[in-house]
Design an enzyme around this catalytic site. Structure first.
Site, PDB file in Angstrom:
ATOM      1  N   ASP A  35       0.827  -1.201   0.000  1.00  0.00           N
ATOM      2  CA  ASP A  35       0.000   0.000   0.000  1.00  0.00           C
ATOM      3  C   ASP A  35       0.869   1.263   0.000  1.00  0.00           C
ATOM      4  O   ASP A  35       1.956   1.272   0.584  1.00  0.00           O
ATOM      5  CB  ASP A  35      -0.903  -0.012   1.246  1.00  0.00           C
ATOM      6  N   ASN A  37       1.368   3.289  -2.979  1.00  0.00           N
ATOM      7  CA  ASN A  37       1.915   3.666  -4.293  1.00  0.00           C
ATOM      8  C   ASN A  37       1.362   5.007  -4.768  1.00  0.00           C
ATOM      9  O   ASN A  37       2.097   5.844  -5.308  1.00  0.00           O
ATOM     10  CB  ASN A  37       1.582   2.603  -5.339  1.00  0.00           C
ATOM     11  N   HIS A  52       2.690   2.797  -8.898  1.00  0.00           N
ATOM     12  CA  HIS A  52       2.621   1.333  -9.051  1.00  0.00           C
ATOM     13  C   HIS A  52       3.883   0.832  -9.747  1.00  0.00           C
ATOM     14  O   HIS A  52       4.472  -0.174  -9.332  1.00  0.00           O
ATOM     15  CB  HIS A  52       1.389   0.927  -9.860  1.00  0.00           C
ATOM     16  N   SER A  80      -7.229  -6.327  -5.628  1.00  0.00           N
ATOM     17  CA  SER A  80      -8.329  -6.903  -4.848  1.00  0.00           C
ATOM     18  C   SER A  80      -9.616  -6.931  -5.664  1.00  0.00           C
ATOM     19  O   SER A  80      -9.751  -6.228  -6.679  1.00  0.00           O
ATOM     20  CB  SER A  80      -8.550  -6.101  -3.555  1.00  0.00           C
ATOM     21  N   THR A  81     -10.579  -7.721  -5.190  1.00  0.00           N
ATOM     22  CA  THR A  81     -11.886  -7.779  -5.858  1.00  0.00           C
ATOM     23  C   THR A  81     -12.591  -6.420  -5.783  1.00  0.00           C
ATOM     24  O   THR A  81     -13.514  -6.168  -6.546  1.00  0.00           O
ATOM     25  CB  THR A  81     -12.793  -8.867  -5.219  1.00  0.00           C
ATOM     26  N   TRP A  84     -11.582  -3.039  -8.637  1.00  0.00           N
ATOM     27  CA  TRP A  84     -12.274  -2.713  -9.895  1.00  0.00           C
ATOM     28  C   TRP A  84     -12.999  -1.373  -9.777  1.00  0.00           C
ATOM     29  O   TRP A  84     -13.368  -0.781 -10.793  1.00  0.00           O
ATOM     30  CB  TRP A  84     -13.281  -3.807 -10.250  1.00  0.00           C
ATOM     31  N   LEU A 147      10.997 -20.887  -2.500  1.00  0.00           N
ATOM     32  CA  LEU A 147      10.023 -19.909  -1.989  1.00  0.00           C
ATOM     33  C   LEU A 147       8.789 -19.979  -2.873  1.00  0.00           C
ATOM     34  O   LEU A 147       8.906 -19.991  -4.096  1.00  0.00           O
ATOM     35  CB  LEU A 147      10.616 -18.492  -2.046  1.00  0.00           C
ATOM     36  N   GLU A 219       0.589 -12.397  13.205  1.00  0.00           N
ATOM     37  CA  GLU A 219       1.079 -11.152  13.807  1.00  0.00           C
ATOM     38  C   GLU A 219       1.026 -10.069  12.735  1.00  0.00           C
ATOM     39  O   GLU A 219       1.420 -10.296  11.584  1.00  0.00           O
ATOM     40  CB  GLU A 219       2.511 -11.333  14.313  1.00  0.00           C
TER      41      GLU A 219
HETATM   42  C1  FPP Z   1      -5.419  -2.925  -0.268  1.00  0.00           C
HETATM   43  O1  FPP Z   1      -5.756  -1.645  -0.173  1.00  0.00           O
HETATM   44  C2  FPP Z   1      -4.222  -2.956  -1.089  1.00  0.00           C
HETATM   45  C3  FPP Z   1      -4.139  -3.707  -2.177  1.00  0.00           C
HETATM   46  C4  FPP Z   1      -5.228  -4.579  -2.650  1.00  0.00           C
HETATM   47  C5  FPP Z   1      -2.906  -3.666  -2.934  1.00  0.00           C
HETATM   48  C6  FPP Z   1      -3.128  -2.989  -4.210  1.00  0.00           C
HETATM   49  C7  FPP Z   1      -1.814  -2.879  -4.872  1.00  0.00           C
HETATM   50  C8  FPP Z   1      -1.678  -2.362  -6.044  1.00  0.00           C
HETATM   51  C9  FPP Z   1      -2.870  -1.879  -6.771  1.00  0.00           C
HETATM   52  C10 FPP Z   1      -0.368  -2.205  -6.681  1.00  0.00           C
HETATM   53  C11 FPP Z   1       0.300  -3.482  -6.939  1.00  0.00           C
HETATM   54  C12 FPP Z   1       1.707  -3.171  -7.038  1.00  0.00           C
HETATM   55  C13 FPP Z   1       2.633  -4.002  -7.542  1.00  0.00           C
HETATM   56  C14 FPP Z   1       4.038  -3.604  -7.490  1.00  0.00           C
HETATM   57  C15 FPP Z   1       2.265  -5.314  -8.153  1.00  0.00           C
HETATM   58  P1  FPP Z   1      -6.974  -1.043  -0.955  1.00  0.00           P
HETATM   59  O2  FPP Z   1      -6.519   0.280  -1.459  1.00  0.00           O
HETATM   60  O3  FPP Z   1      -7.483  -2.014  -1.960  1.00  0.00           O
HETATM   61  O4  FPP Z   1      -8.035  -0.949   0.210  1.00  0.00           O
HETATM   62  P2  FPP Z   1      -8.427   0.311   1.104  1.00  0.00           P
HETATM   63  O5  FPP Z   1      -9.391   1.083   0.264  1.00  0.00           O
HETATM   64  O6  FPP Z   1      -9.030  -0.314   2.320  1.00  0.00           O
HETATM   65  O7  FPP Z   1      -7.160   1.055   1.408  1.00  0.00           O
END
Ligand code: FPP
Length: 254
Positions: A35, A37, A52, A80-81, A84, A147, A219
């Site tokens: 988070d 970016n 990003h 995340s879902t 979008w 890994l 944790e």
């Molecule tokens: C959750 O916060 C964070 C994520 C789902 C990560 C999203 C990450 C990216 C879009 C960038 C990916 C980067 C790389 C390098 C692959 P949220 O913002 O979805 O939720 P919130 O509104 O609760 O903060």
């Protein structure tokens, strides 16, 4: 029951690993919410998408840090879902960016012994060519064991539980057979151990629908650093913080 890697005689090859880190108590599974970016880019007067793009270096260094520590499972929340709901241009960028990232990085990750897999919904919204790259990266790296890097992509913790319940119902699992273990069997990756440590960068104290079932006893750490500035040193600090915690799993301290 602790599931840390037991490697009491392990010494690290990376001299930047803090000497206070106990090699016998390395978390088996670290999960990160990447988070910050957008804020990183805003602070520089750049478009969010540049943030990003800058996150790629952080991702690669985080993987290297996990390899140095001997972490066996690393899960990164890439989309995340709910993402979008972001502006259509940003969503389009993120699809192409994740696709490009796989093409740019799969060979070096493969050479480092990283197995790449994905967790999330393969629904109609994910472009076919992105699914193709995901399948290629999975196939290329499937025999690696050093890994496992799980990219949570079009992933939601609630969606995962809904999908598990749907699959159980479709399989005709009877109510008497529903148990925690049975639900786990229907998660996207039943074999994946629960995260020992969750790291969410950028000073936001939220889980945002990440691995809801699996983090019951994880944790949690919330470093202030924005994701594009995250480096292995930040991962090492999070592991140090983790090692200072006392895990009780609902029992009493021993
Ligand atoms: C959750 O916060 C964070 C994520 C789902 C990560 C999203 C990450 C990216 C879009 C960038 C990916 C980067 C790389 C390098 C692959 P949220 O913002 O979805 O939720 P919130 O509104 O609760 O903060």
């Amino acid at each position: 029951m602790p599931r840390e890697s037991k490697r009491p005689f392990q010494t690290f090859t990376d001299p930047t690993i803090p000497s206070e880190i106990d090699p016998s108590r390395i978390p088996t599974h670290v999960a990160c919410v990447m988070d910050g970016n957008g804020r990183w880019a805003n602070a520089r007067g750049l478009p969010r998408t540049d943030g990003h793009a800058a996150g790629e270096e952080a991702l690669v260094d985080c993987v290297d840090g996990a390899l140095e520590l001997g972490v066996s499972w690393l899960t990164l929340y890439a989309f995340s879902t709910e993402n979008w709901k972001r502006p259509v241009d940003e969503v389009r960028f993120l699809m192409g960016f994740n696709e490009g990232l796989l093409m740019r990085r799969r060979d070096e990750l493969n050479e480092k012994g990283v197995r790449i897999q994905f967790a999330g919904r393969r629904d109609w919204r994910v472009p076919k060519r992105v699914l193709k790259r995901m399948d290629e990266a999975t196939e290329l790296t499937k025999n690696n064991r050093r890994l496992t890097l799980t990219m949570a992509f079009n992933y939601g913790g609630r969606a995962e539980i809904v999908d598990a319940v749907k699959a159980m119902v479709a399989d005709g699992v009877s109510a008497s057979k529903v148990s925690e273990q049975q639900i786990r069997n229907y998660l996207y990756h039943p074999e994946m151990p629960d995260p020992d440590l969750v790291v969410r960068t950028s000073g936001e104290y939220r889980i945002s629908n990440f691995l809801l079932w699996q983090i019951a006893y994880s944790e949690l750490t919330f470093p202030e650093v924005l994701w594009p500035d995250f480096r292995r040193a930040d991962l090492y600090q999070a592991v140090l913080e983790y090692q200072q915690r006392e895990r009780r799993y609902g029992g009493l301290e021993t």
